[in-house]
Write a protein that holds these residues in place. Sequence first.
Motif, short mmCIF file in Angstrom:
data_model
loop_
_atom_site.label_atom_id
_atom_site.label_comp_id
_atom_site.label_asym_id
_atom_site.label_seq_id
_atom_site.Cartn_x
_atom_site.Cartn_y
_atom_site.Cartn_z
N SER A 166 -19.55 -60.45 -23.66
CA SER A 166 -18.73 -61.28 -24.54
C SER A 166 -18.06 -60.40 -25.58
O SER A 166 -18.54 -59.31 -25.90
N GLY A 167 -16.93 -60.88 -26.11
CA GLY A 167 -16.21 -60.11 -27.11
C GLY A 167 -15.39 -61.00 -28.02
O GLY A 167 -15.11 -62.15 -27.70
N ASP A 168 -15.01 -60.46 -29.17
CA ASP A 168 -14.15 -61.18 -30.09
C ASP A 168 -13.38 -60.16 -30.92
O ASP A 168 -13.62 -58.95 -30.85
N ARG B 290 -3.18 -57.27 -28.82
CA ARG B 290 -2.48 -58.48 -28.41
C ARG B 290 -3.20 -59.25 -27.31
O ARG B 290 -3.05 -60.48 -27.19
N TYR B 291 -3.98 -58.54 -26.50
CA TYR B 291 -4.58 -59.19 -25.33
C TYR B 291 -5.83 -58.42 -24.92
O TYR B 291 -5.85 -57.19 -24.99
N VAL C 175 -4.79 -54.50 -24.63
CA VAL C 175 -3.34 -54.33 -24.68
C VAL C 175 -2.87 -54.44 -26.13
O VAL C 175 -3.19 -55.40 -26.83
N GLY C 176 -2.15 -53.43 -26.58
CA GLY C 176 -1.52 -53.45 -27.89
C GLY C 176 -0.04 -53.69 -27.77
O GLY C 176 0.45 -54.13 -26.73
N ASP C 177 0.70 -53.40 -28.82
CA ASP C 177 2.15 -53.56 -28.76
C ASP C 177 2.80 -52.59 -27.79
O ASP C 177 3.74 -52.93 -27.10
N ASN D 266 -7.18 -55.17 -35.24
CA ASN D 266 -7.23 -53.91 -34.49
C ASN D 266 -8.66 -53.48 -34.16
O ASN D 266 -8.92 -52.31 -33.91
N VAL D 267 -9.58 -54.45 -34.14
CA VAL D 267 -10.98 -54.17 -33.81
C VAL D 267 -11.45 -55.17 -32.76
O VAL D 267 -11.36 -56.39 -32.96
N LEU D 268 -11.96 -54.65 -31.64
CA LEU D 268 -12.57 -55.48 -30.60
C LEU D 268 -14.07 -55.24 -30.63
O LEU D 268 -14.53 -54.09 -30.58
#
Length: 282
Positions: free
Chosen positions: A63-65, A53-54, A96-98, A70-72
């Motif tokens: 950097s990230g995307d 979520r965040y 942060v997930g649910d 469910n994959v960062l």
Amino acid sequence: MKKKHHFLILFLLCCIGYSAHSQQATDTRLGTLPELSLHRGHTVHILSPEPIRYVDIASHHVSGDLPLENVLRIKLNEDTTQTDHLDHELGTVTIVGDNFVAQYRLTAPLWVNDESIPAMLEIKPEHTRPLEISEIGLSRSNMKNLALGLLTKSVHHPIRSTRDYGVGIILNGISTLGDYIFIDVSFTNTSNLSYNVDELRFFIEDKKITKATNVQTVEIKPLWQYQPLTEFKKRHRNVFVLKKATFPGSKVLRVTLTEKQISGRTVNLKIKYGDILKADTF
């Protein structure tokens, strides 16, 4: 009087000490976080057990995307002129997930064996802290696990069923958890034509409708469904999650399945309030 004064001071000092101890116990220090080292020219994929979520990345050198929910994916920036002079410490990455928050300490070692360079990281339970947000309630991963449990069960005695134009709706079961209602439904097609779904909708309406009655219909939008419902040739089974809704015995919950034109076959299944009251619980 002096004894009371000393007691009050001692009491306040104990409260301050307890507060400081509690804060220290709940704080997370950078040095205690699991380490994730980044290296120029390499990308690290972080797998989350539930949708992300965040994300917060402390360093502008990183950097990230989110290629998937469910994959960062994170990596060192190649275009920065300071890449060769990075500090060993790059701060943290917060995910942060649910139902959880996880943090990792990002580092950029000056030298490391190529075989030790990480390529993929799976978030482990011991790296997370529970996150309680009342507005979220059940996460999608929770709903998926519960729905999967329902779908693995064999259905011997369906609660209700209906059929029209060779297309049927079968109510396999109803289960509840807190304020959530899980509707286990199967769709069948005995015709030789594939059924292209236009939409599936849920309504609360009067059980008996006459011409002299002002029909009151309220639509309920599903919060979640196990899998997309777009087309089925012979059989399709799915689970839909609704927010708890109460209605009197004079009303029913109608499930309406409509087909895309030109054929436009429509099937309705009516679920009584008593069926919901008799629902199983997880």
